[in-house]
Design an enzyme around this catalytic site. Structure first.
Site, PDB file in Angstrom:
ATOM      1  CG  ASN A   9      -1.795   1.205   1.326  1.00 19.78           C
ATOM      2  OD1 ASN A   9      -1.920   1.969   0.377  1.00 19.78           O
ATOM      3  ND2 ASN A   9      -2.413   1.391   2.480  1.00 19.78           N
ATOM      4  CG  HIS A  94      -5.901   1.424   5.398  1.00 17.41           C
ATOM      5  ND1 HIS A  94      -5.470   2.368   6.300  1.00 17.41           N
ATOM      6  CD2 HIS A  94      -4.831   0.622   5.143  1.00 17.41           C
ATOM      7  CE1 HIS A  94      -4.194   2.161   6.573  1.00 17.41           C
ATOM      8  NE2 HIS A  94      -3.783   1.101   5.885  1.00 17.41           N
ATOM      9  CD  GLU A  96      -3.165   5.271   6.842  1.00 15.91           C
ATOM     10  OE1 GLU A  96      -2.098   4.993   7.400  1.00 15.91           O
ATOM     11  OE2 GLU A  96      -3.296   5.329   5.591  1.00 15.91           O
ATOM     12  CD  GLU A 164      -4.305  -2.150   7.669  1.00 13.40           C
ATOM     13  OE1 GLU A 164      -3.363  -1.882   6.927  1.00 13.40           O
ATOM     14  OE2 GLU A 164      -5.319  -1.440   7.771  1.00 13.40           O
ATOM     15  N   GLY A 170       2.191   2.609  10.765  1.00 13.81           N
ATOM     16  CA  GLY A 170       3.044   3.767  10.573  1.00 13.81           C
ATOM     17  C   GLY A 170       3.776   4.214  11.819  1.00 13.81           C
ATOM     18  CB  SER A 210       5.148  -1.348  11.924  1.00 16.44           C
ATOM     19  OG  SER A 210       4.610  -0.057  12.167  1.00 16.44           O
TER      20      SER A 210
END
Length: 250
Positions: A9, A94, A96, A164, A170, A210
């Site tokens: 991604n 996702h 985000e 996730e 991140g 990560s």
């Protein structure tokens, strides 16, 4: 078990030119890796040039998001039919998107159903926040998101699920392989309840958060983790290829 999937991604990174350079650098190293499905997900503006750069290679292209409507007055959005000629995968839900663009389980569900109807393969993302994990709600949060995203979905034959943990995205702070595996067991159990053991057993379960060449073996060695959704490390051809190689058995 399903064929592992390793998807990169790229998020809101790379200009069009940089995307071509990265795709070109990935082509040969990824082609040399068998036994794993490789996917790259560039920004919308680079889907066509990345597809062309990869050509007839073994690496598939995916989108990072999409709208659930086929067409209409949705300025700035991209529909499933628009993507169908450009890519075969699409990331949906996702964290985000949920966090910064307020996507609810209902919105994610509509996107999953629209992607399947368009012949796209969804990578459905689920995951808990740090506070939810610390309070012991990680499993219930993830399985609730999963159930919500799959309402009125009759078949998961082409679905992949990416776990996730939001606190690991991140941040450089990945979950342990053991903790990720525990959530994967809950995800597969939920899929079994909804669609039967056979369908659940054939659904790839990806870990995201990560993932790097340094820690990937911890995840690749878990029985219910069959791939990875890779963020920052996917922007480096060598690092992404090494992650794919680990899921292909080294």
């Amino acid at each position: 078990m399903p064929t592992p999937i390793v998807a990169g991604n790229w998020k809101m990174n790379t200009t069009v030119g940089e995307a071509v350079t990265l795709a070109s650098a990935l082509r040969d190293p990824l082609d040399a890796i068998e036994g794993v499905e490789k996917v790259v997900c560039p920004p919308f503006v680079s889907l066509l040039v990345v597809k062309n750069a990869l050509g007839d290679s073994s690496t598939a292209v995916g989108a990072q998001n999409m709208h659930f409507e086929e067409r209409g007055a949705y300025t700035g959005e991209v529909s499933p039919p628009m993507l169908a000629d450009l890519c075969s995968y699409v990331i949906i839900g996702h964290s985000e998107r949920r966090q910064h663009f307020w996507e609810t389980d209902e919105v994610v569900n509509r996107k999953v159903r629209a992607a399947l109807e368009a012949g796209l393969r969804p990578i459905l993302c689920v995951g808990e926040g740090l506070e939810e994990r610390e309070e012991g709600y990680a499993e219930s949060v993830v399985t609730s998101q999963l159930r919500g995203a799959l309402r009125r979905v009759d078949s998961i034959a082409t679905l992949a699920v990416a776990y996730e943990p939001i606190w690991a995205i991140g941040t450089g702070m990945a979950a342990t392989g053991e903790a990720a595996e525990a959530i994967m067991v809950a995800i597969r159990s939920t899929l079994s309840e909804l669609y039967g053991d056979a369908a659940a057993g054939e659904t790839p379960l990806l870990y995201g958060g990560s993932v790097t060449p340094d820690n990937v073996a911890e995840f690749a060695g878990q029985p219910n983790i069959t791939g990875a959704l890779v963020g920052g490390a996917s922007l480096d051809a060598g690092r992404f290829a090494e992650i794919a190689r680990q899921f292909a058995g080294g």
